[in-house]
Design an enzyme around this catalytic site. Structure first.
Site, PDB file in Angstrom:
ATOM      1  N   SER A  41       0.851  -1.188   0.000  1.00 38.89           N
ATOM      2  CA  SER A  41       0.000   0.000   0.000  1.00 38.89           C
ATOM      3  C   SER A  41       0.888   1.239   0.000  1.00 38.89           C
ATOM      4  O   SER A  41       1.751   1.402   0.866  1.00 38.89           O
ATOM      5  CB  SER A  41      -0.899  -0.009   1.238  1.00 38.89           C
ATOM      6  OG  SER A  41      -1.759   1.100   1.241  1.00 38.89           O
ATOM      7  N   LYS A  54      -0.994  -0.916  -4.481  1.00 38.05           N
ATOM      8  CA  LYS A  54      -2.218  -0.198  -4.122  1.00 38.05           C
ATOM      9  C   LYS A  54      -1.876   1.260  -3.862  1.00 38.05           C
ATOM     10  O   LYS A  54      -0.976   1.554  -3.058  1.00 38.05           O
ATOM     11  CB  LYS A  54      -2.882  -0.795  -2.886  1.00 38.05           C
ATOM     12  CG  LYS A  54      -4.176  -0.076  -2.503  1.00 38.05           C
ATOM     13  CD  LYS A  54      -4.920  -0.774  -1.378  1.00 38.05           C
ATOM     14  CE  LYS A  54      -4.450  -0.343  -0.015  1.00 38.05           C
ATOM     15  NZ  LYS A  54      -5.319  -0.880   1.071  1.00 38.05           N
ATOM     16  N   LYS A  68      -3.113   4.957  -2.509  1.00 42.79           N
ATOM     17  CA  LYS A  68      -4.081   5.774  -1.796  1.00 42.79           C
ATOM     18  C   LYS A  68      -4.428   6.977  -2.676  1.00 42.79           C
ATOM     19  O   LYS A  68      -3.535   7.600  -3.259  1.00 42.79           O
ATOM     20  CB  LYS A  68      -3.514   6.251  -0.463  1.00 42.79           C
ATOM     21  CG  LYS A  68      -3.200   5.136   0.521  1.00 42.79           C
ATOM     22  CD  LYS A  68      -4.458   4.501   1.084  1.00 42.79           C
ATOM     23  CE  LYS A  68      -4.137   3.499   2.176  1.00 42.79           C
ATOM     24  NZ  LYS A  68      -5.356   2.922   2.782  1.00 42.79           N
ATOM     25  N   ASP A  98      -7.304   2.969  -3.343  1.00 43.95           N
ATOM     26  CA  ASP A  98      -8.041   2.995  -2.086  1.00 43.95           C
ATOM     27  C   ASP A  98      -8.349   4.441  -1.729  1.00 43.95           C
ATOM     28  O   ASP A  98      -7.447   5.255  -1.553  1.00 43.95           O
ATOM     29  CB  ASP A  98      -7.195   2.342  -0.990  1.00 43.95           C
ATOM     30  CG  ASP A  98      -7.912   2.285   0.345  1.00 43.95           C
ATOM     31  OD1 ASP A  98      -9.108   2.625   0.414  1.00 43.95           O
ATOM     32  OD2 ASP A  98      -7.268   1.885   1.344  1.00 43.95           O
ATOM     33  N   GLU A 106     -11.331   0.798  -3.890  1.00 44.40           N
ATOM     34  CA  GLU A 106     -11.688   0.410  -2.527  1.00 44.40           C
ATOM     35  C   GLU A 106     -12.320   1.578  -1.778  1.00 44.40           C
ATOM     36  O   GLU A 106     -11.772   2.675  -1.731  1.00 44.40           O
ATOM     37  CB  GLU A 106     -10.410  -0.057  -1.813  1.00 44.40           C
ATOM     38  CG  GLU A 106     -10.607  -0.557  -0.409  1.00 44.40           C
ATOM     39  CD  GLU A 106      -9.280  -0.965   0.227  1.00 44.40           C
ATOM     40  OE1 GLU A 106      -9.296  -1.266   1.427  1.00 44.40           O
ATOM     41  OE2 GLU A 106      -8.240  -0.970  -0.470  1.00 44.40           O
ATOM     42  N   ASP A 146     -14.433  -1.922   2.294  1.00 48.27           N
ATOM     43  CA  ASP A 146     -13.480  -2.122   3.384  1.00 48.27           C
ATOM     44  C   ASP A 146     -14.152  -1.686   4.679  1.00 48.27           C
ATOM     45  O   ASP A 146     -14.730  -2.494   5.399  1.00 48.27           O
ATOM     46  CB  ASP A 146     -12.217  -1.310   3.104  1.00 48.27           C
ATOM     47  CG  ASP A 146     -11.214  -1.303   4.249  1.00 48.27           C
ATOM     48  OD1 ASP A 146     -11.446  -1.959   5.268  1.00 48.27           O
ATOM     49  OD2 ASP A 146     -10.176  -0.624   4.126  1.00 48.27           O
ATOM     50  N   LYS A 187     -10.435  -7.193   7.205  1.00 47.58           N
ATOM     51  CA  LYS A 187      -9.505  -6.808   8.267  1.00 47.58           C
ATOM     52  C   LYS A 187     -10.062  -7.364   9.567  1.00 47.58           C
ATOM     53  O   LYS A 187     -11.164  -7.000   9.989  1.00 47.58           O
ATOM     54  CB  LYS A 187      -9.377  -5.288   8.356  1.00 47.58           C
ATOM     55  CG  LYS A 187      -8.627  -4.652   7.202  1.00 47.58           C
ATOM     56  CD  LYS A 187      -8.612  -3.141   7.325  1.00 47.58           C
ATOM     57  CE  LYS A 187      -7.852  -2.502   6.154  1.00 47.58           C
ATOM     58  NZ  LYS A 187      -8.072  -1.032   6.100  1.00 47.58           N
ATOM     59  N   GLY A 223      -4.485  -4.393   5.607  1.00 44.62           N
ATOM     60  CA  GLY A 223      -3.480  -4.171   6.640  1.00 44.62           C
ATOM     61  C   GLY A 223      -3.700  -2.869   7.375  1.00 44.62           C
ATOM     62  O   GLY A 223      -4.322  -1.941   6.846  1.00 44.62           O
TER      63      GLY A 223
END
Length: 368
Positions: free
Chosen positions: A135, A161, A163, A188, A213, A238, A262, A290
């Site tokens: 990430s 991934k 952000k 995400d 996400e 998520d 998660k 995570g």
């Protein structure tokens, strides 16, 4: 077994580089670890809550208070405790899933260590190693972002991934896609967008993403349904997924076609397994998210991610992604994969020397 004592440890863990998302910037982790001492031996669990209530309503000080004043006393008062009974014993406390997960994991660690069973075997894992993604936080500029991503590609990560947030989405994704070619890529949003952004988010379709996400706030299932109908990129939930029942509802309503699991967010690894099973029955793939865990939490995540329906690389990065030194033996990538621990319980041992060196305060010990 009986719970003889519950210890609460607070540790300061500096990150090797700042990690920025749409809700803030982290330079360190304030870690709460739970240790249970039982008639069958000891066990450890890690609370994934952040220092401040900016990702969820839970935060480290609050989790510590809930465990100290409610959860630990309930376990200490019980004549017999198993990992399977923890959720029922703590049901009188509303919410506080991250706090409950830390306690349940510690009990599970003690129980499975005593039985000589690994977390992987207990969960029903069918692999001895898991594919790893990484990430990547929001960078100050594109050059820094590309340099960071290029480094992770060189380390062998099997998925990137990014952000994203309003103002940092299309161009960063385009630049990273050009850099990494066909390597799997996903984004995400951490709830940063609104219904007014659906047309804008549809522009991400051109980049062949694995998924987008959690673009909208947790409670807004309807807008996720609308986005799923408007774009080609799969929508993944998520923060919205807090239980197996919620996962079933969101899937059946068409709000998500992929689920991020998660354990801390759903209240523990037993509920995480149930979410996995519900999704597997419906043919919906899952992956393991995570929360910048230390090796204590990472060991459990890797075991969970070895279950059959975890078909996408998770955020189960190597220890060096976040920490110069870990609280356990470090998890190291091998051809873009992490090995599932095979020892009893979580399969890792807490480095009590580092626990003492990095302690923010003496541990709190609660007894009956």
């Amino acid at each position: 077994m009986r719970i003889l004592a519950v210890e609460l440890h607070r540790v300061a863990m500096p990150l090797v580089r700042a990690f920025e998302t749409s809700f803030g910037r982290q330079t360190a982790r304030d870690v709460l670890l739970v240790r249970v001492r039982t008639t069958d031996g000891d066990g450890w669990g890690e609370c994934v809550a952040m220092a401040d209530p900016v990702y969820s309503s839970e935060y480290v000080d609050g989790c510590e208070a809930v465990i100290r004043n409610y959860l630990a006393p309930a376990l200490l008062a019980a004549d017999e405790v198993t990992a399977e009974s923890v959720a029922g014993l703590l049901h009188f406390v509303v919410g506080n899933r991250m706090a409950k997960a830390a306690v349940e994991t510690a009990v599970l660690d003690s129980q499975t260590r005593a039985e000589g069973v690994s977390f992987g075997d207990y969960f029903g894992a069918d692999r001895d190693a898991v594919d790893c993604g990484v990430s990547v936080g929001i960078a100050s500029n594109l050059d820094d972002l590309l340099a960071e991503v290029d480094g992770y590609v060189g380390e062998g990560y099997r998925r990137i991934k990014l952000k994203i947030k309003p103002g940092w989405d299309i161009e960063p994704v385009r630049a990273v896609r050009d850099l990494i070619g066909a390597l799997p890529l996903q984004v995400d949003a951490n709830t940063a967008y609104t219904r007014a952004d659906i047309e804008h988010l549809a522009r991400l379709d051109e980049f062949g993403l694995l998924l987008i996400e959690q673009p909208f706030v947790e409670e807004d299932i309807l807008t996720h349904i609308a986005l799923s109908r408007a774009i080609e990129t799969p929508v993944c939930l998520d923060e919205s997924i807090v239980s197996a029942e919620v996962a079933l509802d969101a899937i059946e309503r068409g709000a998500t076609s992929i689920v991020n699991i998660k354990a801390g967010r759903v209240g523990g690894y037993l509920e995480a397994v149930r979410v996995h099973d519900v999704c597997a029955e419906l043919g919906v793939p899952v992956w393991c998210g995570g929360m910048l865990e230390t090796g204590v939490g990472r060991a459990a995540n890797v075991a969970l991610a070895a279950m059959a329906n975890f078909t996408l690389p998770g955020d189960t990065s190597g220890s060096s992604r976040y920490f110069a030194e870990d609280l356990t033996e470090p998890f190291e990538l091998d051809d873009g994969r992490l090995t599932v621990p095979t020892g009893a319980g979580s399969g890792v041992e807490v480095r009590t020397d580092l626990l003492a060196d990095w302690a923010l305060r003496p541990p709190i010990t609660l007894t009956a």
